[in-house]
Design an enzyme around this catalytic site. Sequence first.
Site, short mmCIF file in Angstrom:
data_model
loop_
_atom_site.label_atom_id
_atom_site.label_comp_id
_atom_site.label_asym_id
_atom_site.label_seq_id
_atom_site.Cartn_x
_atom_site.Cartn_y
_atom_site.Cartn_z
N CYS A 117 0.84 -1.29 -0.03
CA CYS A 117 0.01 -0.05 -0.14
C CYS A 117 0.86 1.29 -0.25
O CYS A 117 1.76 1.51 -1.15
CB CYS A 117 -1.02 0.04 1.08
SG CYS A 117 -2.28 1.19 0.75
N HIS A 130 -3.81 -4.71 -0.50
CA HIS A 130 -3.31 -5.25 0.75
C HIS A 130 -3.43 -6.91 0.68
O HIS A 130 -4.50 -7.26 0.89
CB HIS A 130 -4.31 -4.79 1.83
CG HIS A 130 -4.21 -3.38 2.29
ND1 HIS A 130 -3.14 -2.96 3.45
CD2 HIS A 130 -4.65 -2.37 1.86
CE1 HIS A 130 -3.24 -1.82 3.48
NE2 HIS A 130 -4.23 -1.10 2.51
N GLU A 156 -2.52 -8.92 2.82
CA GLU A 156 -3.06 -9.58 4.40
C GLU A 156 -4.39 -9.15 4.62
O GLU A 156 -4.81 -9.82 5.52
CB GLU A 156 -2.10 -8.58 5.39
CG GLU A 156 -2.55 -7.04 5.72
CD GLU A 156 -2.12 -6.08 4.54
OE1 GLU A 156 -2.27 -5.01 5.12
OE2 GLU A 156 -1.54 -6.58 3.72
#
Length: 212
Positions: A82, A192, A194
């Site tokens: 990001c 992202h 994650e």
Amino acid sequence: MAPRVVVLDYGSGNLRSAERALQRVGASVEVTSDRRAALDADGLVVPGVGAYAACMEGLNSVKGGRIVGERLAGGRPVLGICVGMQILFDRGIEHGVLTEGCGEWPGTVERLAAPVVPHMGWNTVRVPEGSRLFSGLSADTRFYFVHSYAVRRWELEPSEVIRPPLVTWATHGDDDFVAAVENGPLWATQFHPEKSGDAGAHLLENWLHSFR
């Protein structure tokens, strides 16, 4: 033996979710700003959320740009996420304020021109042939984005000597922007991983496999 990964702590958010996602795919993870630990790890993750200028201020406070540069000089893997990807470029412009970045790639982070900003939610990406980061993922795989700024033009000139980076693109509204880059040991994503469920976990596994 599990690969050792440091998530660089420079005051940006989202550290623990990155830590958990990497642990999920088999990494031994430490969240720290310690220079020696960051240099010695098998892989370094540079996360980032919020304003470009604030992230650069935090990164500079722990000499993060120097850490990234030293790792890359030795061919050691780095993954930006990001705003952690955005700060790898030359500069960012937010609210008319220009902030110098790490300068690993030429280019400017600027506000998206789409009718609806921020770009928040799931989106597909256009992956170049030969990508290792997206290996094993289908073309309709979606990743989670949340951002108002991005690199909208790739400015690195082609070279006959150096293998060109692999650039992945995405579209929000009618606006194309850089969604990921693979450049030797330096990889980065605007989305992202994650927060991208199984697809993000697969992508992080691909990153770990690149240096196991």
